[in-house]
Every structure is written in structure tokens, then in C-alpha cells.
Design a protein around this motif. Structure first.
Motif, PDB file in Angstrom:
ATOM      1  N   PRO A   1       0.627  -1.456   0.010  1.00  0.00           N
ATOM      2  CA  PRO A   1      -0.243  -0.071   0.258  1.00  0.00           C
ATOM      3  C   PRO A   1       0.583   1.593  -0.477  1.00  0.00           C
ATOM      4  N   ALA A   2       2.318   1.384   0.751  1.00  0.00           N
ATOM      5  CA  ALA A   2       3.613   2.056   1.008  1.00  0.00           C
ATOM      6  C   ALA A   2       3.224   2.991  -0.763  1.00  0.00           C
ATOM      7  N   CYS A   3       3.722   1.408  -1.095  1.00  0.00           N
ATOM      8  CA  CYS A   3       3.986   1.643  -3.058  1.00  0.00           C
ATOM      9  C   CYS A   3       3.051   2.388  -3.722  1.00  0.00           C
ATOM     10  N   ILE A   4       2.081   1.973  -3.383  1.00  0.00           N
ATOM     11  CA  ILE A   4       0.923   2.797  -4.547  1.00  0.00           C
ATOM     12  C   ILE A   4       0.829   3.836  -4.210  1.00  0.00           C
ATOM     13  N   THR A   5       0.439   4.357  -2.401  1.00  0.00           N
ATOM     14  CA  THR A   5       0.418   5.687  -2.523  1.00  0.00           C
ATOM     15  C   THR A   5       1.753   6.539  -2.893  1.00  0.00           C
ATOM     16  N   LEU A   6       2.872   5.898  -3.160  1.00  0.00           N
ATOM     17  CA  LEU A   6       3.796   7.119  -4.147  1.00  0.00           C
ATOM     18  C   LEU A   6       4.063   6.564  -5.376  1.00  0.00           C
ATOM     19  N   GLY A   7       3.286   6.082  -5.857  1.00  0.00           N
ATOM     20  CA  GLY A   7       3.288   5.556  -7.313  1.00  0.00           C
ATOM     21  C   GLY A   7       4.247   4.557  -8.267  1.00  0.00           C
ATOM     22  N   THR A   8       4.081   3.905  -7.519  1.00  0.00           N
ATOM     23  CA  THR A   8       3.961   2.513  -7.686  1.00  0.00           C
ATOM     24  C   THR A   8       2.623   2.076  -8.416  1.00  0.00           C
ATOM     25  N   LYS A   9       2.730   1.594  -9.954  1.00  0.00           N
ATOM     26  CA  LYS A   9       1.753   1.092 -10.568  1.00  0.00           C
ATOM     27  C   LYS A   9       0.568   0.330 -10.145  1.00  0.00           C
ATOM     28  N   ALA A  10       1.801  -1.516  -9.767  1.00  0.00           N
ATOM     29  CA  ALA A  10       0.259  -1.988  -9.166  1.00  0.00           C
ATOM     30  C   ALA A  10       1.757  -2.422  -8.631  1.00  0.00           C
ATOM     31  N   PHE A  11       1.231  -3.619  -7.621  1.00  0.00           N
ATOM     32  CA  PHE A  11       1.812  -3.979  -6.310  1.00  0.00           C
ATOM     33  C   PHE A  11       1.108  -5.566  -5.885  1.00  0.00           C
ATOM     34  N   ILE A  12       1.540  -7.066  -6.683  1.00  0.00           N
ATOM     35  CA  ILE A  12       0.906  -7.808  -6.250  1.00  0.00           C
ATOM     36  C   ILE A  12       1.973  -8.756  -5.384  1.00  0.00           C
ATOM     37  N   GLY A  13       0.909  -8.889  -4.149  1.00  0.00           N
ATOM     38  CA  GLY A  13       1.956  -9.932  -2.667  1.00  0.00           C
ATOM     39  C   GLY A  13       1.246 -10.493  -2.156  1.00  0.00           C
TER      40      GLY A  13
END
Lengths: 219, 90
Positions: A112-124
Motif C-alpha cells: 500500500p505504501a508503494c501504491i501511495t508513492l506511485g507504483t503502478k501495481a503491487f501483487i504480494g
């Protein structure tokens, strides 16, 4: 045609990460039609450390990063459990990229922190990723381990689907479908090797897999 | 029996149940999760010991198994399978 750039980390320093590395290699080899404009960079074993990751990300600017290793709710780990990515430190390295983190817990806070910073998508995974295996010692035997297959094939379906050019949503759906298929197999098969104790762990991975960010992006 | 004793007896039965389930597996099976310190590669027999000791690794293993058995018992798992857009032939 623009070049597709991928970065993969495979620390392979213990039995669990050895299995992930063997499966990472096997899945890559199994993709028949990987587009020719695909450049894959891999940080393997002692190369899977923060400095080398940082350098490669800044130099090559990968669109997709596949992390295979241990992790925690705020971290992704590399060789001998050294930190590769950590919340409030260097998660900005993942900005504007698609991430698959096959590691414990990193979908809970880091994702979630990465998404807030602008990561396009994060699967984990928002809890531990669990699997069972037969303790095989070679890469070929690990990739062909029928017990590990129940857990690792659905997990690596994400990498495979993304490498084949599917959207994040399609990758997540393909993985979830595989988890469900394996769960149904474990619940209904008369084969004593397909024990329901494994079903509990497949179920755990299925319900704790998270797909965050833009579901319509592809690589 | 008071509430505390009942809880303790229930826990003992849960431990016995999970150990009995583990004992039906091949001794060649290993379990992986977490990092080295908390159990990256544990054999079936080592896992039985962790569950018997009711330590952190054993507790974590039991919780995963019992979560699944509860979901199976109360219909949650079946509902999840039925509700899934990927369910087929059930």
C-alpha cells in the motif's frame, strides 16, 4: 517496438529461496512466446543485495520487478535476508513500475505504501507465504516437485501472466483460479498424497494474496 | 471444570488433532514459510515437535490448519468457492 525491461531477484540462500529460484528459472523457460523485445536482468544469490538492486533500477529502469525471497510487512529481503526494499527508506525505487513480491507479508504495509508513492501495481501477500516440498536438492527436481507444485505454480502464475503481456487483473485472476483449482483437487482427491493439511496452506495463500493499484496495466 | 480448564483441555485436543493430521504425511515432507529464524525449512517430524511444544512455529502451523478446518466446518470455504467467478463443476 519499445524494449520491455524486467528485473528479477533470486537470493537462493536457503531451501525456501532455492525453490523459488528454481521455479523462477523453470517458469521463464516455459514461456514459449516471450516477446523478442524483452530484456531480463537477474540478481541471483550474493548479487541480490540493495546496492546492486539500486544500481540496476537506476541504470536500466525496469518496467516490471519480480522479487522472489523472504520478506516482512514493511520489507523485501535479498541474499542472506539483507534488506532490498524498506518502507520509509527506498520504496521510491519502485515508483512507476509493476511489482510482484513473492515474499511473506510485504503486501500488508509495503505494498500500500508503494501504491501511495506511485507504483503502478503491487501483487504480494499480506501474511506469510507458505508452502511444502520434498526437500529436493537440484533445480530440476525442485521445479518438478509435485508437492511444491501445489503452491508454487499458482504463485508463479503471476510472473508468467505478466511476462506474457497480460494485465495485472488478468494475472491475479489466473493465479486465484489456479489456487482454487488446487484447493478443489486437495478437497476431493482420493490420493493420500493430496492431504487436506496442504489445502489449509493453499487456502491461506489464496486468501492472503493481494493485488493493489491499477489493475488494467500490463507490461 | 472452570473456563480456564476447559480452554486448556480444548487446546490439548487441538494439538492432538493437528499432530494426528501431520503424522499421516510422509516423513519426507518439509514446510517452508517466514525467514530462517522462524522456520524456512522444517521437516514433518520437526513440525510435530513444534506443535507438541506449542511454540511460535507450532502455533503458526496450527493456526493455519485450524483456520482452514473452521472455514470448512462453518461453510465459509464452500461459500468462497461457490462465490468465486473461477469455480467450476462443484
Amino acid at each position: 517496438m519499445p524494449t520491455r525491461i524486467i528485473l528479477i531477484t533470486n537470493p537462493a540462500h536457503d531451501k525456501a529461496t532455492e525453490y523459488l529460484s528454481s521455479w523462477s528459472d523453470g517458469i521463464r523457460a516455459s514461456i514459449a512466446n516471450l516477446p523478442t523485445n524483452t530484456n531480463i536482468y537477474e540478481l541471483k544469490r550474493s548479487d541480490a543485495i540493495k546496492d546492486k538492486l539500486t544500481k540496476l533500477v537506476l541504470e536500466k529502469n525496469p518496467h516490471l520487478i519480480l522479487f522472489n525471497g523472504h520478506g516482512g510487512s514493511k520489507i523485501i529481503l535479498g541474499f542472506e535476508s539483507n534488506i532490498l526494499i524498506s518502507c520509509d527508506d527506498n520504496e521510491a525505487l519502485l515508483e512507476d513500475r509493476i511489482i510482484h513480491s513473492l515474499s511473506c507479508d510485504s503486501g500488508k504495509e509495503l505494498g500500500p505504501a508503494c501504491i501511495t508513492l506511485g507504483t503502478k501495481a503491487f501483487i504480494g501477500y499480506k501474511k506469510e507465504f507458505k508452502f511444502a516440498h520434498l526437500g529436493e536438492t537440484t533445480s530440476t527436481l525442485q521445479y518438478n516437485d509435485p508437492l511444491a507444485n501445489l503452491f508454487l505454480r499458482p504463485a508463479f502464475e503471476i510472473s508468467k501472466a505478466l511476462l506474457e503481456g497480460n494485465t495485472v487483473k488478468q494475472a491475479h485472476e489466473r493465479s486465484q483460479k489456479m489456487y482454487l483449482d488446487n484447493l478443489q483437487l486437495l478437497l476431493t482427491s482420493p490420493d493420500p498424497n493430496l492431504h487436506t493439511i496442504y489445502a489449509g496452506r493453499v487456502y491461506h495463500n489464496m486468501i492472503n494474496q493481494v493485488s493493489l493499484g491499477d489493475q488494467n496495466v500490463s507490461f | 471444570m472452570d473456563k480456564k480448564t476447559v480452554k486448556s483441555e480444548l487446546r490439548k485436543k487441538e494439538i492432538e488433532l493437528v499432530i494426528a493430521r501431520l503424522e499421516t504425511l510422509s516423513p519426507k515432507v518439509y514446510f517452508s514459510s517466514g525467514d530462517n529464524s522462524n522456520g524456512s525449512n522444517i521437516s514433518r517430524d520437526e513440525m510435530i515437535q513444534h506443535v507438541r511444544n506449542d511454540d511460535a512455529i507450532g502455533k503458526d502451523f496450527m493456526e493455519t490448519d485450524l483456520e482452514f478446518l473452521r472455514a470448512l466446518k462453518d461453510g465459509k470455504l464452500l461459500n468462497q468457492i461457490i462465490a468465486s467467478p473461477f469455480a467450476t463443476n462443484i
